[in-house]
Motif scaffolding. Structure first.
Motif, PDB file in Angstrom:
ATOM      1  N   UNK A   1      -0.990 -19.532   1.079  1.00 23.86           N
ATOM      2  CA  UNK A   1      -0.739 -18.371   0.655  1.00 23.86           C
ATOM      3  C   UNK A   1      -0.414 -17.689   1.737  1.00 23.86           C
ATOM      4  N   UNK A   2       0.512 -16.448   1.817  1.00 24.60           N
ATOM      5  CA  UNK A   2       0.045 -15.597   3.513  1.00 24.60           C
ATOM      6  C   UNK A   2      -1.346 -15.097   3.446  1.00 24.60           C
ATOM      7  N   UNK A   3      -1.199 -15.111   5.263  1.00 25.88           N
ATOM      8  CA  UNK A   3      -3.052 -14.218   6.018  1.00 25.88           C
ATOM      9  C   UNK A   3      -2.567 -12.711   4.809  1.00 25.88           C
ATOM     10  N   UNK A   4      -1.676 -12.004   4.828  1.00 28.15           N
ATOM     11  CA  UNK A   4      -2.033 -10.898   4.169  1.00 28.15           C
ATOM     12  C   UNK A   4      -1.728 -10.968   2.293  1.00 28.15           C
ATOM     13  N   UNK A   5      -3.110 -10.885   2.285  1.00 29.91           N
ATOM     14  CA  UNK A   5      -2.773 -11.130   0.558  1.00 29.91           C
ATOM     15  C   UNK A   5      -2.799 -10.341   0.149  1.00 29.91           C
ATOM     16  N   UNK A   6      -2.388  -9.183   0.329  1.00 34.44           N
ATOM     17  CA  UNK A   6      -2.158  -7.837   0.276  1.00 34.44           C
ATOM     18  C   UNK A   6      -0.285  -7.965  -0.297  1.00 34.44           C
ATOM     19  N   UNK A   7       0.649  -8.954   0.720  1.00 38.98           N
ATOM     20  CA  UNK A   7       1.993  -8.834   0.532  1.00 38.98           C
ATOM     21  C   UNK A   7       2.793  -9.146  -0.774  1.00 38.98           C
ATOM     22  N   UNK A   8       2.015  -9.254  -1.161  1.00 34.67           N
ATOM     23  CA  UNK A   8       3.049  -9.694  -2.824  1.00 34.67           C
ATOM     24  C   UNK A   8       2.797  -8.804  -4.073  1.00 34.67           C
ATOM     25  N   UNK A   9       2.278  -6.829  -3.559  1.00 33.63           N
ATOM     26  CA  UNK A   9       2.386  -5.865  -3.649  1.00 33.63           C
ATOM     27  C   UNK A   9       3.529  -5.462  -3.245  1.00 33.63           C
ATOM     28  N   UNK A  10       4.419  -4.580  -3.446  1.00 32.98           N
ATOM     29  CA  UNK A  10       5.025  -3.328  -2.791  1.00 32.98           C
ATOM     30  C   UNK A  10       4.939  -1.493  -3.076  1.00 32.98           C
ATOM     31  N   UNK A  11       5.333  -1.198  -2.104  1.00 30.25           N
ATOM     32  CA  UNK A  11       4.715  -0.280  -2.207  1.00 30.25           C
ATOM     33  C   UNK A  11       5.547   0.699  -4.223  1.00 30.25           C
ATOM     34  N   UNK A  12       5.004   1.469  -4.045  1.00 28.62           N
ATOM     35  CA  UNK A  12       5.273   2.560  -5.680  1.00 28.62           C
ATOM     36  C   UNK A  12       5.658   1.858  -6.580  1.00 28.62           C
TER      37      UNK A  12
ATOM     38  N   UNK B   1      -5.719  -8.876  -5.903  1.00 32.09           N
ATOM     39  CA  UNK B   1      -5.600  -7.752  -6.241  1.00 32.09           C
ATOM     40  C   UNK B   1      -7.217  -7.013  -6.209  1.00 32.09           C
ATOM     41  N   UNK B   2      -7.956  -7.700  -5.970  1.00 30.65           N
ATOM     42  CA  UNK B   2      -9.636  -7.092  -5.350  1.00 30.65           C
ATOM     43  C   UNK B   2      -9.547  -6.511  -3.719  1.00 30.65           C
ATOM     44  N   UNK B   3      -8.992  -7.353  -3.402  1.00 32.02           N
ATOM     45  CA  UNK B   3      -8.604  -7.513  -1.783  1.00 32.02           C
ATOM     46  C   UNK B   3      -7.275  -5.209  -1.540  1.00 32.02           C
ATOM     47  N   UNK B   4      -6.670  -5.419  -2.766  1.00 31.64           N
ATOM     48  CA  UNK B   4      -6.038  -4.007  -2.843  1.00 31.64           C
ATOM     49  C   UNK B   4      -6.967  -3.131  -3.294  1.00 31.64           C
ATOM     50  N   UNK B   5      -7.777  -2.754  -4.350  1.00 27.47           N
ATOM     51  CA  UNK B   5      -8.503  -2.241  -3.968  1.00 27.47           C
ATOM     52  C   UNK B   5      -8.817  -2.097  -5.736  1.00 27.47           C
ATOM     53  N   UNK B   6      -8.345  -2.993  -6.794  1.00 24.28           N
ATOM     54  CA  UNK B   6      -8.199  -3.612  -8.344  1.00 24.28           C
ATOM     55  C   UNK B   6      -9.674  -3.849  -8.840  1.00 24.28           C
ATOM     56  N   UNK B   7     -10.126  -2.751  -9.653  1.00 22.92           N
ATOM     57  CA  UNK B   7     -11.175  -3.483 -10.283  1.00 22.92           C
ATOM     58  C   UNK B   7     -11.464  -4.333 -11.515  1.00 22.92           C
TER      59      UNK B   7
ATOM     60  N   UNK C   1       1.550   0.806  -1.339  1.00 26.09           N
ATOM     61  CA  UNK C   1       2.045   0.124   0.132  1.00 26.09           C
ATOM     62  C   UNK C   1       0.559  -0.735   0.748  1.00 26.09           C
ATOM     63  N   UNK C   2      -0.285  -0.407   0.693  1.00 26.71           N
ATOM     64  CA  UNK C   2      -1.335  -0.760   1.190  1.00 26.71           C
ATOM     65  C   UNK C   2      -2.729  -1.344   0.151  1.00 26.71           C
ATOM     66  N   UNK C   3      -2.427  -0.164  -0.823  1.00 27.09           N
ATOM     67  CA  UNK C   3      -3.834  -1.115  -1.709  1.00 27.09           C
ATOM     68  C   UNK C   3      -3.518   0.357  -3.252  1.00 27.09           C
ATOM     69  N   UNK C   4      -4.495  -0.844  -3.978  1.00 26.20           N
ATOM     70  CA  UNK C   4      -3.800   0.074  -5.403  1.00 26.20           C
ATOM     71  C   UNK C   4      -5.021   1.414  -5.955  1.00 26.20           C
ATOM     72  N   UNK C   5      -4.343   2.338  -6.798  1.00 23.20           N
ATOM     73  CA  UNK C   5      -5.596   3.232  -6.862  1.00 23.20           C
ATOM     74  C   UNK C   5      -5.083   4.144  -8.036  1.00 23.20           C
TER      75      UNK C   5
END
Length: 179
Positions: A1-12, A37-43, A166-170
């Motif tokens: 797994x990449x060090x940046x766990x959020x890299x699997x998600x793309x902006x937009x 996904x939790x690290x990127x803000x998803x409950x 690009x960084x987190x989910x909202x």
């Protein structure tokens, strides 16, 4: 797994989920450590459709169509009694999962250009991911802890449209199910 766990998600990117707040006490600490996904803000959630339409396509017409479609679907209760696994993944298994599958089918039928998980899997298995990208020993430890916290039940009364910046989910919108 990449060090940046959020890299699997793309902006937009967007996703449709059902939040499961009743699961948070049992899974939050594990998800914060082991679920990108939790690290990127998803409950705590069960995915209804990911990826959905690109953010640029989720305009007022799409949101209105989602509101109408989802507003005709009944709210429901989910029970989580056990864990399941995919390779490297531990999840809570929702029961029954019929209504979750139905939500996915209804939305994917309306927007066939957005197949569940990009069309990667022949069968959709609704699940609440607790850990992703971990070896068996870590998953065994988490599962042993979760067994003592189950069962749990949660009322599902809405579907949420999430978008990634690009960084987190909202959360962008929430669509009520029929009570």
């Amino acid at each position: 797994m990449a060090d940046d766990n959020t890299s699997r998600f793309q902006a937009d990117q967007t996703a449709l989920i059902v939040k499961v707040p009743d699961a948070e006490p049992a899974v939050r600490a594990w998800r914060e450590r082991f679920d990108p996904s939790a690290q990127a803000g998803v409950p705590a959630h069960v995915t209804v459709l990911f990826p959905f339409l690109d953010k640029s396509r989720t305009d007022a017409r799409v949101c209105s169509a989602l509101a109408a479609m989802l507003g005709s679907q009944r709210a429901f209760d989910l029970r989580f009694e056990s864990c399941g696994r995919f390779p490297g993944v531990l999840y809570l298994a929702p029961e029954p999962d019929t209504q979750l599958r139905r939500l996915t089918e209804v939305i994917a039928d309306r927007w066939p250009e957005a197949p569940p998980y990009g069309g990667q899997f022949a069968e959709i298995v609704p699940h609440l991911t607790v850990a992703d990208g971990q070896d068996h020993a870590v998953l065994d430890e988490i599962e042993a802890d979760l067994r003592g916290r189950l069962p749990l039940t949660s009322r599902i009364s809405s579907v949420d449209l999430m978008e990634h910046d690009g960084t987190s989910w909202h959360e962008r919108a929430s669509f009520a199910l029929l009570e």
